[in-house]
Write a protein that holds these residues in place. Structure first.
Motif, short mmCIF file in Angstrom:
data_model
loop_
_atom_site.label_atom_id
_atom_site.label_comp_id
_atom_site.label_asym_id
_atom_site.label_seq_id
_atom_site.Cartn_x
_atom_site.Cartn_y
_atom_site.Cartn_z
N ALA A 32 0.83 -1.20 0.00
CA ALA A 32 0.00 0.00 0.00
C ALA A 32 0.87 1.25 0.00
N LEU A 36 0.18 9.11 2.87
CA LEU A 36 -0.95 9.78 2.23
C LEU A 36 -1.41 10.98 3.06
N TRP A 50 1.09 11.47 -1.83
CA TRP A 50 1.61 10.29 -1.13
C TRP A 50 3.05 10.06 -1.55
N GLU A 66 -12.27 8.37 -3.41
CA GLU A 66 -12.93 9.26 -2.45
C GLU A 66 -14.19 8.56 -1.97
N THR A 95 -8.33 7.73 -0.21
CA THR A 95 -7.31 6.70 -0.08
C THR A 95 -6.75 6.41 -1.46
N LYS A 97 -4.58 3.35 -3.98
CA LYS A 97 -4.06 2.00 -4.19
C LYS A 97 -3.01 2.05 -5.30
N ALA A 108 -5.51 -0.63 0.27
CA ALA A 108 -5.67 0.82 0.31
C ALA A 108 -4.72 1.42 1.33
N ALA A 109 -4.17 2.58 1.01
CA ALA A 109 -3.36 3.31 1.98
C ALA A 109 -4.25 3.77 3.13
N PRO A 110 -3.68 3.93 4.33
CA PRO A 110 -4.48 4.51 5.42
C PRO A 110 -5.12 5.81 4.97
N GLY A 111 -6.41 5.97 5.22
CA GLY A 111 -7.16 7.09 4.68
C GLY A 111 -6.72 8.45 5.21
N ARG A 113 -8.30 12.53 5.53
CA ARG A 113 -9.54 13.30 5.46
C ARG A 113 -9.23 14.79 5.30
#
Length: 317
Positions: A32, A36, A50, A66, A95, A97, A108-111, A113
């Protein structure tokens, strides 16, 4: 005879398909993406970025999501994107990928916000430029860029860091500095910073600031010309720089204009500069033409050294 049929069939299959063609398919996904971040740049945009994948991971592209919905696909050399067309005063979750050549997608990368600010419908006034900027190398591939706060009638929502006219990072409105990675050793970079408001108005550039990354271990001394300057006068451009310490006087320099090599500046045997050098170029392009200029020195081993800082000038009549 029937007992040997499976063995004969297998040998025939190997002969037909070859060992390479019979190799098991690649089903292992890349890791991943790391690092990010998401930063609202205006009431309708969010800047997502990222860290680049390691070469050994075999990444060929990225997918940006999203709220679980695919919103952008990018090649492997792009690690940032502006997501546009968003709604003001709204929270978004992003996130990313990574994909490889076999079509495998990473987890998925850690989200990350971000919440867009309120829109300012009639705001057409850009923020003031950050009055000062500083930069220092923190390693062969990293630097720290800092700036002074800008002001805006409706409030600054982001600071954009540019290198060579290309935006490479976006920081939040309360930040006064940021760490940059992915740089090249033994290279001069010129950074500027712009402030942005909620209506996406951008300020003029801050004063440019140069930083030279040190050579990586074992690379030898820095080879970039230092203190590079460029000044336009009617029908001419005057360049100035300090010759790099390569162990002997440097008689050749390659000049690049707008990213392309244009000429080799050569000094005669009796005029080779050992310290500060100057060269004047006659130009025929019309006034108002913008040049981005940089140069590099011919090293004693015959190769070209690292580039100087890049300067942008506007030609005059």
């Amino acid at each position: 005879m029937r007992r040997n049929a499976p063995l004969a069939f297998c040998l025939l299959g190997l002969a037909l398909c070859g060992l390479a063609a019979c190799t098991a398919p690649d089903t292992e996904p890349p890791p991943a993406p790391a690092g990010l971040t998401a930063q609202a740049g205006s009431a309708t945009t969010v800047h997502v970025m990222w860290n680049a994948a390691a070469e050994r991971d075999g990444v060929t592209g990225y997918q940006v999501f999203e709220g679980g919905r695919l919103v952008r696909e990018l090649p492997a050399d792009k690690t940032m994107v502006d997501i546009t067309g968003l709604s003001p005063q709204t929270g978004y979750a992003f996130t990313v990928k990574a994909a490889d050549a076999a079509g495998n997608l990473s987890p998925a990368a850690p989200g990350a916000r971000a919440t867009t600010p309120a829109a300012k419908a009639e705001d057409q006034q850009a923020p003031t430029a950050p009055a000062a900027a500083t930069a220092r190398a923190t390693g062969p591939r990293s630097a720290l860029v800092s700036w002074s706060a800008a002001t805006d009638d409706t409030g600054v929502t982001a600071y954009d860091v540019y290198q060579g006219g290309v935006r490479i990072h976006t920081a939040g409105p309360g930040e006064s500095g940021t760490a940059l990675g992915g740089l090249q050793p033994d290279t001069v970079y010129t950074f500027t910073v712009r402030a942005r408001d909620g209506a996406d108005n951008s300020s003029p550039d801050s004063p440019p600031v140069d930083v030279t990354t040190p050579p990586a271990s074992g690379d030898g001394p820095n080879t970039a010309p230092a203190g590079f300057t460029a000044a336009a006068s009617p029908g001419a451009v005057t360049l100035g720089w300090t010759a790099p310490d390569t162990g002997r006087k440097t008689s050749e320099y390659e000049l690049h204009v707008n990213g392309r090599p244009t000429t080799v500046i050569q000094f005669g045997a009796g005029a080779v500069p050992s310290g500060r050098a100057e060269h004047r170029i006659t130009v025929t392009e019309p006034a108002g033409t913008v040049w981005a200029v940089k140069l590099r020195a011919r090293l004693p081993d015959g190769t070209w050294g690292a580039f100087s800082a890049e300067r942008r000038i506007t030609l005059v009549a």
